[in-house]
Design an enzyme around this catalytic site. Structure first.
Site, PDB file in Angstrom:
ATOM      1  N   LYS A  10       0.989  -1.214   0.229  1.00 28.02           N
ATOM      2  CA  LYS A  10      -0.164  -0.253   0.140  1.00 28.02           C
ATOM      3  C   LYS A  10       0.848   1.158  -0.073  1.00 28.02           C
ATOM      4  CE  LYS A  10      -0.678   0.363   4.984  1.00 28.02           C
ATOM      5  NZ  LYS A  10      -0.347   1.841   5.166  1.00 28.02           N
ATOM      6  N   ASP A  11       2.055   1.020   0.340  1.00 28.03           N
ATOM      7  CA  ASP A  11       2.954   2.376   0.276  1.00 28.03           C
ATOM      8  C   ASP A  11       3.955   2.581  -0.823  1.00 28.03           C
ATOM      9  OD1 ASP A  11       2.200   2.706   3.005  1.00 28.03           O
ATOM     10  OD2 ASP A  11       3.990   1.563   3.785  1.00 28.03           O
TER      11      ASP A  11
ATOM     12  N   ARG B 134      -7.567   9.013   3.807  1.00 25.23           N
ATOM     13  CA  ARG B 134      -8.591   8.001   3.546  1.00 25.23           C
ATOM     14  C   ARG B 134      -9.496   7.312   4.699  1.00 25.23           C
ATOM     15  NH1 ARG B 134      -8.743   2.595   4.311  1.00 25.23           N
ATOM     16  NH2 ARG B 134      -6.786   2.761   4.985  1.00 25.23           N
ATOM     17  N   ARG B 135      -8.791   6.978   5.616  1.00 26.50           N
ATOM     18  CA  ARG B 135      -9.640   6.498   7.071  1.00 26.50           C
ATOM     19  C   ARG B 135     -10.494   7.631   7.660  1.00 26.50           C
ATOM     20  NH1 ARG B 135      -4.203   3.937   8.896  1.00 26.50           N
ATOM     21  NH2 ARG B 135      -4.333   1.817   7.996  1.00 26.50           N
TER      22      ARG B 135
ATOM     23  N   ARG C 167       0.940  10.041  14.426  1.00 26.17           N
ATOM     24  CA  ARG C 167       2.176   9.517  13.789  1.00 26.17           C
ATOM     25  C   ARG C 167       2.890   8.642  14.579  1.00 26.17           C
ATOM     26  NH1 ARG C 167       1.550  10.832   8.712  1.00 26.17           N
ATOM     27  NH2 ARG C 167       0.091  12.815   8.145  1.00 26.17           N
TER      28      ARG C 167
ATOM     29  N   ARG D 259       2.221   4.750  18.401  1.00 28.33           N
ATOM     30  CA  ARG D 259       0.567   4.924  18.303  1.00 28.33           C
ATOM     31  C   ARG D 259      -0.143   4.495  19.452  1.00 28.33           C
ATOM     32  NH1 ARG D 259      -0.945   5.553  11.949  1.00 28.33           N
ATOM     33  NH2 ARG D 259       1.172   5.833  11.338  1.00 28.33           N
TER      34      ARG D 259
ATOM     35  N   CYS E  45      -0.541   7.256  -1.391  1.00 23.49           N
ATOM     36  CA  CYS E  45      -0.877   7.008  -0.186  1.00 23.49           C
ATOM     37  C   CYS E  45      -1.517   8.192   0.574  1.00 23.49           C
ATOM     38  CB  CYS E  45       0.136   6.174   0.584  1.00 23.49           C
ATOM     39  SG  CYS E  45       1.798   7.029   0.856  1.00 23.49           S
TER      40      CYS E  45
END
Length: 239
Positions: free
Chosen positions: A11-12, A59-60, A77, A83, A170
């Protein structure tokens, strides 16, 4: 020429790879869904009004705001461990993460709820790894072929086709998830849902297509989204 291969989170990865490099293998995909780790409530539905939710993903956050506009979204981040620590030590009620990373780290028990892929469409290639190598390295490519999962490779090919046609990356609110019926063979028809959202969640476009050709499925979904104004939404997000 210093290394023979590199393992990435797919995805990256950008749509276009540097000249001379290719994906030698796409192994079987982990769980592609996003998940919620709640501190004050275990699920998205049970979070109180005005709850503070942390995520680093546009996106989230866009899809979360579309589902629960009352929530307060704040950027968070750092790696997974950082996190999780911020969730405990700061004022967040919950954070959103990719389920695959928590599974791979052995922290599955920290997940309090999985977000259905129709509510929060995953990122392109989420949950999949990409093993990159030199295009001309026949020996390494023949070895990596043993790790390749044809079904995962076809699904992510459809998703990445959409990514390329939408000129996405992304850091813009694009999602795509292709899948086949459970138990289906590697040549089964794919069904893919693509998503483009305004950064504030006020507009969320979704389109779905089914077919055997990943390239065609990705193209159909991308064209349907563009026909509904996805290009203008993405231009705003990039700006």
């Amino acid at each position: 020429g210093e290394i023979d291969l590199a393992v990435h989170s797919l995805k990256d990865m950008p749509f276009e790879l540097p000249a001379g490099l290719v994906f030698g293998a796409i192994p079987e995909r982990e769980d592609p869904r996003d998940c919620l780790i709640g501190r004050t409530a275990p699920s998205l539905e049970e979070l109180p009004r005005g709850a503070l939710v942390g995520t680093s993903s546009l996106r989230r956050s866009a899809q979360l705001q579309a589902a629960r506009p009352d929530l307060v979204i704040e950027s968070i981040r750092g790696n997974i461990d950082t996190r999780l620590r911020k969730l405990e030590e700061e004022s967040f009620d919950a954070i959103l993460l990719a389920a695959a990373g928590l599974h791979r780290m052995g922290w599955k028990e920290r997940i309090t709820a999985y977000l259905p892929s129709d509510l929060c469409v995953p990122a392109v290639g989420q949950g999949a790894l990409a093993v990159e190598c030199r295009e001309e390295d026949a020996e390494v490519r023949s070895l990596l072929a043993l790790l390749n999962d044809p079904l995962t490779a076809r699904c992510v090919a459809a998703e990445r086709k959409l990514l390329g046609l939408l000129n996405g990356g992304c850091q813009v609110p694009i999602g795509a998830y292709a899948q086949v019926p459970e138990g289906a063979g590697p040549e089964a028809e794919l069904t893919m849902t693509g998503m483009v959202a305004a950064a504030d969640g006020t507009r969320v476009l979704k389109e779905t297509a089914t077919g055997a050709d990943p390239d065609r499925v990705g193209t159909q979904v991308a064209q349907a989204l563009l026909g509904r104004g996805a290009d203008a939404i993405l231009a705003e997000a990039r700006a």
